[in-house]
Design a protein around this motif. Structure first.
Motif, PDB file in Angstrom:
ATOM      1  N   TYR A 122     -15.751 104.262  97.003  1.00 49.41           N
ATOM      2  CA  TYR A 122     -15.331 103.289  95.990  1.00 49.41           C
ATOM      3  C   TYR A 122     -16.549 102.566  95.412  1.00 49.41           C
ATOM      4  CZ  TYR A 122     -12.613  99.672  93.684  1.00 49.41           C
ATOM      5  OH  TYR A 122     -12.058  98.835  92.747  1.00 49.41           O
ATOM      6  N   GLU A 123     -17.490 102.206  96.263  1.00 50.92           N
ATOM      7  CA  GLU A 123     -18.709 101.553  95.777  1.00 50.92           C
ATOM      8  C   GLU A 123     -19.488 102.493  94.859  1.00 50.92           C
ATOM      9  OE1 GLU A 123     -21.537  98.361  97.623  1.00 50.92           O
ATOM     10  OE2 GLU A 123     -21.749 100.280  98.673  1.00 50.92           O
ATOM     11  N   ARG A 124     -19.544 103.765  95.203  1.00 48.69           N
ATOM     12  CA  ARG A 124     -20.217 104.752  94.351  1.00 48.69           C
ATOM     13  C   ARG A 124     -19.508 104.870  92.994  1.00 48.69           C
ATOM     14  NH1 ARG A 124     -21.047 110.138  97.277  1.00 48.69           N
ATOM     15  NH2 ARG A 124     -22.374 108.807  98.513  1.00 48.69           N
ATOM     16  N   LEU A 125     -18.169 104.845  93.017  1.00 51.31           N
ATOM     17  CA  LEU A 125     -17.410 104.912  91.776  1.00 51.31           C
ATOM     18  C   LEU A 125     -17.695 103.681  90.904  1.00 51.31           C
ATOM     19  CD1 LEU A 125     -15.190 106.298  90.045  1.00 51.31           C
ATOM     20  CD2 LEU A 125     -13.553 104.867  91.259  1.00 51.31           C
ATOM     21  N   LEU A 126     -17.723 102.506  91.497  1.00 53.28           N
ATOM     22  CA  LEU A 126     -18.042 101.297  90.736  1.00 53.28           C
ATOM     23  C   LEU A 126     -19.449 101.379  90.156  1.00 53.28           C
ATOM     24  CD1 LEU A 126     -16.591  98.518  93.060  1.00 53.28           C
ATOM     25  CD2 LEU A 126     -15.641  99.339  90.900  1.00 53.28           C
TER      26      LEU A 126
END
Length: 131
Positions: A122-126
């Motif tokens: 999720y952090e990578r997606l953000l």
């Protein structure tokens, strides 16, 4: 476990609801609706999670990587709060993740592995959407 994006709610001794703490900022039409792909590996170390901002991004990924065309059925409604998924499993899930998804785990360490993987992806997606 101290998580930045996700929280858990214990339902039963081996069942937990996993949900986002804050709305996802990258989809203005439905702020928490995005797609997570879960793939059960032959061995637990090969379990994989991918997060996509919307169904088009998921469809593009599968087409370019595997030359597979995937479609989403809009007329099928599944309540992820009422239905329990046995983790790990293989499948695509598109949902409003502020309400959460309920998982049943066969081993105690599976919850932590799932949460760490969700947090990282999720952090990578953000970062991809706002870098």
């Amino acid at each position: 476990m101290n998580l930045k994006y996700w929280y858990t709610e214990k339902i039963d001794s081996d069942t937990y609801r996993v949900a986002l703490k804050k709305p996802a900022p990258f989809n203005p039409t439905d702020s928490n609706k995005f797609v997570i792909y879960f793939q059960k590996g032959f061995l637990p170390i090969f379990n994989q999670i991918l997060i996509f901002r919307d169904r088009n991004a998921a469809a593009d990924y599968f087409f370019y990587k595997y030359k597979e065309i995937i479609t989403f059925e809009d007329d099928i409604e599944i309540s992820f709060n009422d239905n329990i998924f046995r983790y790990p499993f293989t499948g695509l899930v598109e949902d409003n993740f502020s309400k959460g998804i309920t998982f049943k785990f066969s081993k105690k360490d599976q919850l932590n592995k799932l949460l760490l993987s969700l947090e990282k992806k999720y952090e990578r997606l953000l970062y991809r959407n706002y870098a």
